[in-house]
Design a protein around this motif. Structure first.
Motif, PDB file in Angstrom:
ATOM      1  N   ALA A   1      18.997  -4.423  -0.244  1.00 24.86           N
ATOM      2  CA  ALA A   1      18.461  -4.238   1.101  1.00 24.86           C
ATOM      3  C   ALA A   1      19.553  -4.441   2.154  1.00 24.86           C
ATOM      4  N   ARG A   2      20.387  -5.437   1.950  1.00 26.29           N
ATOM      5  CA  ARG A   2      21.419  -5.760   2.936  1.00 26.29           C
ATOM      6  C   ARG A   2      22.429  -4.632   3.095  1.00 26.29           C
TER       7      ARG A   2
ATOM      8  N   GLN B   1      10.619  -1.125  -0.667  1.00 28.24           N
ATOM      9  CA  GLN B   1      10.760  -0.552  -2.009  1.00 28.24           C
ATOM     10  C   GLN B   1      10.970  -1.652  -3.045  1.00 28.24           C
ATOM     11  N   ASN B   2      11.761  -2.668  -2.694  1.00 29.37           N
ATOM     12  CA  ASN B   2      11.967  -3.796  -3.596  1.00 29.37           C
ATOM     13  C   ASN B   2      10.647  -4.491  -3.915  1.00 29.37           C
ATOM     14  N   MET B   3       9.810  -4.659  -2.882  1.00 25.96           N
ATOM     15  CA  MET B   3       8.537  -5.349  -3.092  1.00 25.96           C
ATOM     16  C   MET B   3       7.597  -4.528  -3.967  1.00 25.96           C
TER      17      MET B   3
ATOM     18  N   TRP C   1      -2.398  -2.593  -0.727  1.00 25.12           N
ATOM     19  CA  TRP C   1      -2.964  -1.539  -1.569  1.00 25.12           C
ATOM     20  C   TRP C   1      -1.873  -0.802  -2.354  1.00 25.12           C
ATOM     21  N   GLN C   2      -0.734  -0.584  -1.731  1.00 27.37           N
ATOM     22  CA  GLN C   2       0.377   0.040  -2.450  1.00 27.37           C
ATOM     23  C   GLN C   2       0.832  -0.852  -3.597  1.00 27.37           C
TER      24      GLN C   2
END
Length: 362
Positions: free
Chosen positions: A66-67, A78-80, A122-123
């Protein structure tokens, strides 16, 4: 546009930093639940290696991803979703054991909804489902819904530590938002040049003090302060010096009134003060001391520049019908101070005709 992108990236990096610690703690504690559930099962060593990588290495890789991204916020979302997808796979590998599965999915749902609301919730649940289906298809684990005592005890730290940590993080965010709200509120009430209360807020406070004085029949005074020949100062020395004079006067005003008094910028070179619980004699004394202090101030860089003040002050009286009339009394007194030689404090009640007569020597 570059400025906007930089600001957006700054918020994205802040978001990634906020997720980094909860992810690190959640995966490390959650891995204990998964490990205890997997231990009796005949999985190969690479499954254990994958668990170690996911629990102890992935949080740091996710943060770096992300950084270094051109859009850190999107990369962190996206990571989550990747976390949620992997969580579904681990649920399948555990044979859908009830308590570890529910604990892991619930903790992920908690983090998703705390990070980005219902949409990410929900995703994330959809990613959980896809991961569970893929894990079941690829590894065909033996389904065992009942949880063993060992699994129950292994899940307790996750059920206690992680919600408490998320709550603490939420509390910190709430405190920061409260601080920002306080700062914004203060800025919205403050004149940017002088640091005093701005015109609109001061007028609102004047209405409040008028109502209090009217209701409680208590003493209160309002004063208008004008810098003598301020236009000449601006014309001769420039507006930068004029602004510095206003700032210096504002500071002198703050230093020489009481904590309960309300000083503001009325407009241009005029300042204003409300003096609650103050009779006329005391108010005149406070303002006369201010006038003398300002008159005696000498600027080392501009020793020839001398400042004087004309001040009009009006006490609350029962015949005054509203705050505007009260302020008008102070304005009449200020007119009187200007028309009778300036550099003085004049008090109401009075009329403009009175001062016109004095100025003409009548």
């Amino acid at each position: 546009m570059p400025h906007h992108d930089g600001e957006q990236n700054g918020r994205g990096l802040s978001f990634a930093k906020r997720i980094y610690l909860p992810r690190t703690i959640g995966l490390s504690v959650g891995s204990v639940c998964v490990a205890v559930a997997l231990y009796p099962l005949p999985w190969m060593h690479w499954i254990w290696a994958m668990l170690v990588m996911h629990a102890w290495v992935w949080p740091h890789l996710a943060y770096q991803r992300a950084r270094r991204s051109s859009n850190p916020y999107k990369a962190e979302l996206q990571n989550m979703l990747g976390d949620s997808f992997a969580g579904g796979i681990w649920v399948a590998l555990m044979g859908f054991s009830a308590l570890p599965s529910v604990a892991i999915l619930a903790m992920m749902a908690m983090q998703n909804i705390a990070a980005n609301g219902l949409r990410l919730l929900w995703q994330g649940l959809l990613a959980n489902l896809l991961g569970a289906v893929l894990g079941f298809v690829l590894f065909t684990p033996q389904i065992q819904l009942a949880s063993t005592p060992e699994e129950i005890y292994a899940c307790l730290p996750l059920l206690v530590i992680y919600p408490a940590f998320i709550g603490w993080m939420g509390y910190k965010v709430a405190l920061k938002l409260s601080e920002h709200k306080h700062v914004l509120s203060r800025l919205s009430r403050t004149d940017s040049l002088t640091g005093l209360i701005n015109h609109g807020t001061w007028k609102d406070l004047l209405q409040v003090e008028f109502t209090r004085s009217q209701t409680l029949n208590r003493a209160c005074c309002v004063a208008l302060i004008d810098i003598d020949h301020f236009k000449t100062i601006n014309d001769r020395y420039g507006h930068i010096v004029g602004d510095s004079v206003l700032k210096a006067l504002s500071q002198a005003l703050r230093d020489n009134i009481r904590a309960s008094d309300l000083a503001g910028r009325y407009g241009g070179d005029e300042l204003c003060v409300i003096l609650p619980n103050t009779d006329l004699d005391l108010a005149v004394g406070i303002l006369e001391r201010l006038r003398q202090i300002v008159e005696n101030q000498v600027d080392a860089l501009l020793p020839e520049l001398r400042i004087s003040l004309s001040i009009g002050v009006a006490p609350y009286e029962q015949h005054i019908v509203d705050a505007a009339s009260w302020l008008n009394e102070a304005d009449k007194a200020l007119y009187g101070a200007k028309s009778t030689g300036r550099n003085r404090v004049v008090s109401a009640p009075c009329t403009r005709a009175d001062f016109q007569g004095l100025a003409l020597g009548v």
